[in-house]
Design a protein around this motif. Structure first.
Motif, PDB file in Angstrom:
ATOM      1  N   LEU A  28       0.748  -1.273  -0.081  1.00 37.31           N
ATOM      2  CA  LEU A  28      -0.067   0.086  -0.094  1.00 37.31           C
ATOM      3  C   LEU A  28       0.807   1.144   0.169  1.00 37.31           C
ATOM      4  O   LEU A  28       0.549   2.243  -0.727  1.00 37.31           O
ATOM      5  CB  LEU A  28      -0.954   0.118   1.230  1.00 37.31           C
ATOM      6  CG  LEU A  28      -1.982  -1.263   1.095  1.00 37.31           C
ATOM      7  CD1 LEU A  28      -2.858  -0.969   2.390  1.00 37.31           C
ATOM      8  CD2 LEU A  28      -2.903  -1.158   0.058  1.00 37.31           C
ATOM      9  N   ALA A  29       1.877   1.087   0.666  1.00 35.51           N
ATOM     10  CA  ALA A  29       2.898   2.516   0.748  1.00 35.51           C
ATOM     11  C   ALA A  29       3.300   2.637  -0.446  1.00 35.51           C
ATOM     12  O   ALA A  29       3.276   3.998  -1.185  1.00 35.51           O
ATOM     13  CB  ALA A  29       4.149   2.150   1.690  1.00 35.51           C
ATOM     14  N   ALA A  30       3.797   1.740  -1.216  1.00 40.74           N
ATOM     15  CA  ALA A  30       4.488   1.893  -2.703  1.00 40.74           C
ATOM     16  C   ALA A  30       3.268   2.077  -3.590  1.00 40.74           C
ATOM     17  O   ALA A  30       3.501   3.244  -4.375  1.00 40.74           O
ATOM     18  CB  ALA A  30       4.949   0.577  -3.343  1.00 40.74           C
ATOM     19  N   ALA A  31       2.063   1.784  -3.490  1.00 41.38           N
ATOM     20  CA  ALA A  31       1.060   2.313  -4.246  1.00 41.38           C
ATOM     21  C   ALA A  31       0.627   3.643  -3.998  1.00 41.38           C
ATOM     22  O   ALA A  31       0.225   4.328  -5.042  1.00 41.38           O
ATOM     23  CB  ALA A  31      -0.257   1.520  -4.126  1.00 41.38           C
ATOM     24  N   ALA A  32       0.338   3.974  -2.846  1.00 39.71           N
ATOM     25  CA  ALA A  32       0.183   5.541  -2.484  1.00 39.71           C
ATOM     26  C   ALA A  32       1.331   6.399  -2.729  1.00 39.71           C
ATOM     27  O   ALA A  32       0.943   7.502  -3.156  1.00 39.71           O
ATOM     28  CB  ALA A  32       0.134   5.663  -0.891  1.00 39.71           C
ATOM     29  N   SER A  33       2.546   6.020  -2.783  1.00 41.56           N
ATOM     30  CA  SER A  33       3.609   6.803  -3.262  1.00 41.56           C
ATOM     31  C   SER A  33       3.392   7.351  -4.611  1.00 41.56           C
ATOM     32  O   SER A  33       4.071   8.354  -5.017  1.00 41.56           O
ATOM     33  CB  SER A  33       4.903   6.358  -3.191  1.00 41.56           C
ATOM     34  OG  SER A  33       5.140   5.178  -4.164  1.00 41.56           O
ATOM     35  N   VAL A  34       2.754   6.820  -5.414  1.00 43.59           N
ATOM     36  CA  VAL A  34       2.560   7.133  -6.988  1.00 43.59           C
ATOM     37  C   VAL A  34       1.232   7.432  -7.328  1.00 43.59           C
ATOM     38  O   VAL A  34       0.732   7.400  -8.364  1.00 43.59           O
ATOM     39  CB  VAL A  34       2.954   5.969  -7.891  1.00 43.59           C
ATOM     40  CG1 VAL A  34       4.517   5.723  -7.612  1.00 43.59           C
ATOM     41  CG2 VAL A  34       2.211   4.551  -7.652  1.00 43.59           C
ATOM     42  N   GLY A  35       0.297   7.818  -6.370  1.00 44.43           N
ATOM     43  CA  GLY A  35      -0.967   8.450  -6.363  1.00 44.43           C
ATOM     44  C   GLY A  35      -2.308   7.332  -6.445  1.00 44.43           C
ATOM     45  O   GLY A  35      -3.409   7.907  -6.656  1.00 44.43           O
TER      46      GLY A  35
END
Length: 249
Positions: free
Chosen positions: A201-208
């Protein structure tokens, strides 16, 4: 695939969420129980001593390091089936067995155990409810054949099969998320990543992308110590997919 329709859940960028993208191993399906189920008779049949649970855990522990070689550019992209087979042989050696002395057909079949995993009890009902309003698809490191076979066997109602093999990138590489959104013709903020893993989720959130954390407190067995609770400010935190469907009404 069903038409991509807007839903009334605007993101911070003003876009409505239109697609829900699901991590699969551990979030949609109970990988550990399924692998233990198939490993146990294999170990017994070939006189390999040890607990099936430990073998399953060891196989899974090799998952991220093997994919990191692809992410780091140390090797070209290969399907997860290839990685699973390589990791199986490496694990067998570590357990004192010689893969070359075992029937190749049995090793092939055991590798395909990852195609035959069972969904969590809420998964199918929750996906069906969510599919009424959103496009639902896996965004998994699994390859197309693996995810298709899993869906056919388990009855997972995906609209389409997406993930690493489609975009040639393994999560948490940003391309895995961004290129998947692009394949759907959507902005990242029109997609929501659904996962039981905070790092995903952190990786997904970091790109919007928007985010939904689903608790799976026994993914790694009864003594699981990771991902028991959210560690980020995710958009939704739920106990199962049915609850997620209700929260997105």
């Amino acid at each position: 695939m069903q038409a991509v329709r807007s839903a009334t859940h605007p993101s911070a960028a003003g876009h409505a969420v239109r697609a829900l993208l699901f991590d699969t191993f551990g979030t949609v399906v109970d990988w550990r129980a399924g692998i233990v189920r198939e490993v146990a008779p294999f170990l017994s049949r070939h006189g390999i001593s040890g607990r099936a649970e430990d073998f399953a855990d060891g196989w899974r522990e090799r998952y991220q390091p093997a994919m990191q070689r692809v992410r780091a550019g140390e090797r070209s992209f290969v399907r997860l089936d290839v990685i699973h087979r390589e990791n199986l042989e490496d694990l067998l050696v570590a357990w004192g067995a010689e893969p070359g002395e075992l029937p190749a057909g049995e090793l092939d079949d055991l590798t395909r155990a990852w195609h035959r995993l069972d969904p969590w009890p809420d998964a199918i009902e929750g996906l069906r409810r969510l599919r009424e309003r959103f496009v639902v698809a896996p965004l998994s490191n699994g390859n197309i054949a693996l995810l298709t076979n899993m869906a056919k066997r388990a009855g997972l109602p995906w609209d389409c099969i997406l993930g690493a093999e489609v975009v040639r990138a393994y999560k948490p590489d940003p391309r895995a998320y961004l290129d998947t959104a692009e394949v759907l013709g959507l902005a990242p903020s029109e997609c929501m990543m659904v996962a039981a893993h905070n790092d995903d989720l952190a990786a997904a959130a970091s790109v919007g992308l928007r985010t939904a954390f689903v608790r799976r407190p026994t993914e790694h067995g009864p003594t699981q110590a990771t991902d028991l609770e959210p560690t980020g400010a995710w958009d939704h935190v739920v106990s199962d997919f049915v609850e997620l469907a209700a929260s997105l009404r």
